[in-house]
Design a protein around this motif. Structure first.
Motif, PDB file in Angstrom:
ATOM      1  N   ARG A 107     -10.189   0.912  -9.309  1.00  0.00           N
ATOM      2  CA  ARG A 107      -9.545   0.993 -10.632  1.00  0.00           C
ATOM      3  C   ARG A 107      -8.105   1.460 -10.491  1.00  0.00           C
ATOM      4  N   ASP A 108      -7.878   2.412  -9.596  1.00  0.00           N
ATOM      5  CA  ASP A 108      -6.506   2.890  -9.367  1.00  0.00           C
ATOM      6  C   ASP A 108      -5.619   1.760  -8.843  1.00  0.00           C
ATOM      7  N   GLY A 163      -4.624   3.331  -0.678  1.00  0.00           N
ATOM      8  CA  GLY A 163      -4.324   3.157  -2.096  1.00  0.00           C
ATOM      9  C   GLY A 163      -3.015   2.432  -2.339  1.00  0.00           C
ATOM     10  N   PRO A 164      -2.682   2.245  -3.635  1.00  0.00           N
ATOM     11  CA  PRO A 164      -1.564   1.385  -4.008  1.00  0.00           C
ATOM     12  C   PRO A 164      -0.194   2.023  -3.837  1.00  0.00           C
ATOM     13  N   SER A 184       3.088   9.248  -9.294  1.00  0.00           N
ATOM     14  CA  SER A 184       3.164  10.670  -8.922  1.00  0.00           C
ATOM     15  C   SER A 184       1.992  11.095  -8.034  1.00  0.00           C
ATOM     16  N   VAL A 185       0.987  10.248  -7.912  1.00  0.00           N
ATOM     17  CA  VAL A 185      -0.183  10.646  -7.116  1.00  0.00           C
ATOM     18  C   VAL A 185       0.225  10.768  -5.645  1.00  0.00           C
ATOM     19  N   LYS A 186      -0.015  11.937  -5.080  1.00  0.00           N
ATOM     20  CA  LYS A 186       0.284  12.124  -3.646  1.00  0.00           C
ATOM     21  C   LYS A 186      -1.009  12.543  -2.970  1.00  0.00           C
ATOM     22  N   MET A 196       0.842  -1.200   0.000  1.00  0.00           N
ATOM     23  CA  MET A 196       0.000   0.000   0.000  1.00  0.00           C
ATOM     24  C   MET A 196       0.876   1.249   0.000  1.00  0.00           C
ATOM     25  N   ALA A 197       0.227   2.384  -0.228  1.00  0.00           N
ATOM     26  CA  ALA A 197       0.938   3.664  -0.223  1.00  0.00           C
ATOM     27  C   ALA A 197       1.566   3.891   1.149  1.00  0.00           C
ATOM     28  N   GLU A 198       2.622   4.692   1.123  1.00  0.00           N
ATOM     29  CA  GLU A 198       3.383   4.922   2.352  1.00  0.00           C
ATOM     30  C   GLU A 198       2.629   5.855   3.305  1.00  0.00           C
TER      31      GLU A 198
END
Ligand code: GCW
Length: 706
Positions: free
Chosen positions: A659-660, A533-534, A693-695, A526-528
């Motif tokens: 989907r993301d 999210g991924p 790049s998604v933050k 998962m995201a940090e």
């Protein structure tokens, strides 16, 4: 119908419809519309006896009586008469159990040894009426299988809730003890309705200030609010408190001055809260202080507090969630290695509190091997009700399905290995309820998903997780399905089609999230930081906080090799499970990538190679969210507009998130597999660089982003 009556009815309907903000949870008590059913309840319940040993009206008996009168009145229009009698004979339903049924003269009776038993009996009876069950010939007893059924709040003193997605902490520390939000009682009432009998008020990442007199006064006020509902208060103890608030130079557990400090501190706590339950401790984990700072063991630390709590009958719940960056062992082995040598070295009032899996509440993990390993120490199961790895309160995941997996898991620790998978009966449930090893103490803990949101849990359907946790804590043999059905009926009313649809949505929802986030035994990608999210690409200075440590993707394949040729974390399980899980052919596919590094072209049971199967699972997750959306849409008009719209909007967001997850993970793993997406998998909306790049800024439940 007279005009006035018509007007009154319309007004009631309008009011109840417009007030569907979820605050009432599963305790709604709306008038039963089926007249003959209502009449049958009126017939049975005009007079009710409470029988306790003392026969004395206590605050608990008062709230039980109020609850029952209000409940029956709301559901049937009847105003029952309640009489209180006593019976000196000790009955076999223990300190918290009860019996329900009609006595020889036809009077409905709730019988318990204690006042809180009566309260639990009241909630049980009301649940039966709310779910339309016949009580004419009812004759049941019920006793909880686990003694301490606790919520753990990861709430800070500034009211931030770590991994909390439903607003701020319910505890208004600044205004306490003088200003007491009526919500405190509503919280305790909701807990009592499920049999939850204790609450740990503070975060395991602890602040020593909670142990100082100004805060203890506030804690005492909360304890007072909760007490009539049988909810005891516990706190988290910061191991370095003797230094931080005690002025000592050390917190070494073997230093007599430190022991004396804790003894005095704990004696002091009991002057504020005479029925204080005890401490939960996170030590030497993720930066928290602990006994190892002084070269001592977890047993030294736990026993220090246990000795000081023992004269007051308090307990220590010492967490086994320990791992360290410097440790080169596979993270999922570390707690096992740490705690196994300490088995049998803890005082009688210490319980080791273990997360369901060996890593960290991942969407799917095998059970923690400590449940099978430690046989001479009471073990508590820690579950996470708050959805840290399940999309916060934005996404739906009915977690009872996962909790049942762990409770029913067979550890095979029932003696010499028989080499085959014959059920041994040594399930995690029987280990934690104390029956397997005759433990005198039993505890279950759920990290709460409550907050200041009007509906308590953010996602309206996440109330089902609070509910299911409480119901399983009382009786772990209940099924995820029966609990879902019950909750749906209590919360959304008696329409069978509505109950059916909501139950179906709940039951499918866990696997849906697993499919679009971490299928086939993938974990920790998962995201940090906020974990929403991924983030399969996450690289951290600490390898054990980097995704690659867990997914091990390379040109050959995917997954962590935990067998004999890898980290051999498998050795922490019974031989039966080692044989099953260690073999690529027999390992259940939902744990495949947890235990094996699997070649991309390895054929799975479906006939697909791993790569295709992985892609299809991600796609399936997205498809299933769409199905949930349609099923929810079919409820339009049959449930109130307010909760309908709230859930509908969340499902829309969940589809985007799913989907993301799919696109980001497949693009990332494709860099290694170098294979095309199979037919049936939708092409990604963006390229990998975009997803990387998604933050997400200011995600709830995480203090980051300055
Ligand atoms: O899952 C991790 C969380 C931390 C938490 C820790 C724990 C309270 O990311 O936020 O800290 O587990 O359980 O101690």
């Amino acid at each position: 119908m007279s005009y006035l009556r018509y007007l009154a009815l319309t007004l009631t309907l309008t009011l109840s419809l417009s007030a569907e903000d979820g605050y009432r949870l599963w305790l709604r008590y709306d008038l039963i519309t089926d007249e003959s059913l209502r009449a049958s309840y009126v017939h049975s319940l005009s007079r009710i006896n409470f029988i306790t040993r003392s026969g004395v009206v206590s605050p608990t008996i008062s709230v039980a009586r109020e609850e029952l009168i209000a409940g029956i009145n709301g559901l049937t229009g009847l105003k029952s008469e309640i009489a209180l009698g006593s019976s000196v004979a000790q009955s076999n339903f223990g300190a918290e159990g009860f019996a329900l049924g009609r006595n020889a003269t036809g009077t409905f009776t709730i019988h318990a040894n204690t006042d809180v038993g009566i309260l639990y009996g009241v909630f049980d009876l009301l649940r039966r009426i709310q779910t339309g069950q016949s009580i004419e010939t009812l004759n049941v007893t019920s006793t909880p299988k686990i003694q301490q059924r606790l919520l753990n709040h990861w709430d800070d003193l500034n009211r931030f809730v770590e991994r909390g997605y439903a607003g701020f902490s319910l505890w208004e520390w600044f205004n306490l003890p003088t200003v007491r939000n009526p919500r405190y009682r509503d919280y305790a009432r909701a807990c009592a309705s499920l049999g939850i009998n204790g609450t740990v008020l503070t975060n395991v990442n602890a602040n020593a200030l909670i142990l100082t007199p100004p805060y203890l006064t506030k804690v005492a006020a909360l304890a007072e609010e909760f007490r009539p509902y049988g909810v005891r208060v516990y706190l988290t103890a910061r191991f370095s408190a003797p230094i931080e608030i005690g002025g000592l130079k050390t917190a070494d557990p073997l230093d007599p001055a430190v022991a004396a400090w804790w003894k005095a501190k704990i004696d002091e706590i009991y002057t504020y809260v005479p029925d204080f339950g005890g401490f939960v401790v996170k030590a030497n984990s993720e930066g928290q202080p602990g006994p190892q700072d002084y070269g001592r063991t977890h047993a030294d630390g736990a026993n220090l507090l246990a000795d000081a709590l023992a004269p007051h009958a308090g307990i220590v719940m010492w967490r086994a969630f320990v791992y360290a960056a410097e440790n080169t062992q596979d993270r999922v082995k570390q707690a096992y290695r740490e705690f196994m040598p300490l088995d049998g070295k803890f005082r009688d009032n210490v319980v080791i509190q273990i997360k369901n899996g060996p890593l960290d509440f991942m969407p799917r993990e095998p059970f923690s091997p400590l449940f099978g390993g430690m046989t001479r120490t009471p073990l508590a199961l820690e579950l996470q009700i708050t959805q840290e790895y399940f999309g916060g309160s934005t996404q739906l995941a009915y977690l009872a399905s996962m909790w049942k997996e762990v409770l029913d898991a067979d550890t095979f620790n029932a003696g010499p290995a028989r080499g085959e998978l014959v059920e041994s009966g040594a399930t995690v449930a029987r280990i934690i309820d104390g029956t397997r090893h005759n433990q005198h103490l039993s505890v279950i803990a759920g990290v709460a998903n409550t907050g200041t949101d009007r509906n308590w849990t953010g996602h309206p359907l996440a109330q089902a997780n609070w509910y299911a946790y409480g119901r399983l804590a009382w009786d772990h043999t209940l099924s995820a399905e029966s609990i879902a059905r019950e909750w749906a009926q209590l919360t959304y009313g008696p329409n069978p089609a509505t109950i059916q649809t909501i139950t179906k949505i709940l039951l499918g929802s866990l696997e849906t999230v697993v499919n679009y986030s971490m299928p086939l035994g993938l974990h920790h990608i998962m995201a940090e930081g906020h974990h929403y999210g991924p983030g399969p690409w996450v690289e951290h200075a600490r390898p054990d906080w980097s995704s690659r440590y867990y997914h091990q993707a390379d040109p050959l394949g995917l997954g962590a090799n935990r067998g004999v040729t890898g980290s051999n974390a498998l050795e922490t399980y019974a031989p039966e499970l080692r044989a099953l899980w260690g073999n690529l052919e027999t390992c259940p596919e939902n744990l495949l990538l947890w235990f094996h590094h699997v070649p991309w072209d390895h054929q799975l049971k479906s006939g697909h190679p791993l790569w295709d199967e992985l892609c299809l699972h991600y796609q399936q997750g997205v498809d299933e969210v769409r199905v949930m959306q349609q099923e929810w849409a079919s409820l339009k008009g049959s449930i109130d507009a307010e909760r309908f719209a709230e859930v509908q909007a969340r499902f829309r967001r969940q589809e985007l998130d799913a989907r993301d997850w799919r696109d980001a993970c497949l693009l990332y793993f494709q860099e290694f597999s170098k294979r095309p997406l199979p037919t049936g998998v939708e092409p990604p909306a963006h390229d990998l660089a975009y997803y990387k790049s998604v933050k997400l800024r200011y995600a709830p439940g995480h203090p980051g982003d300055k």
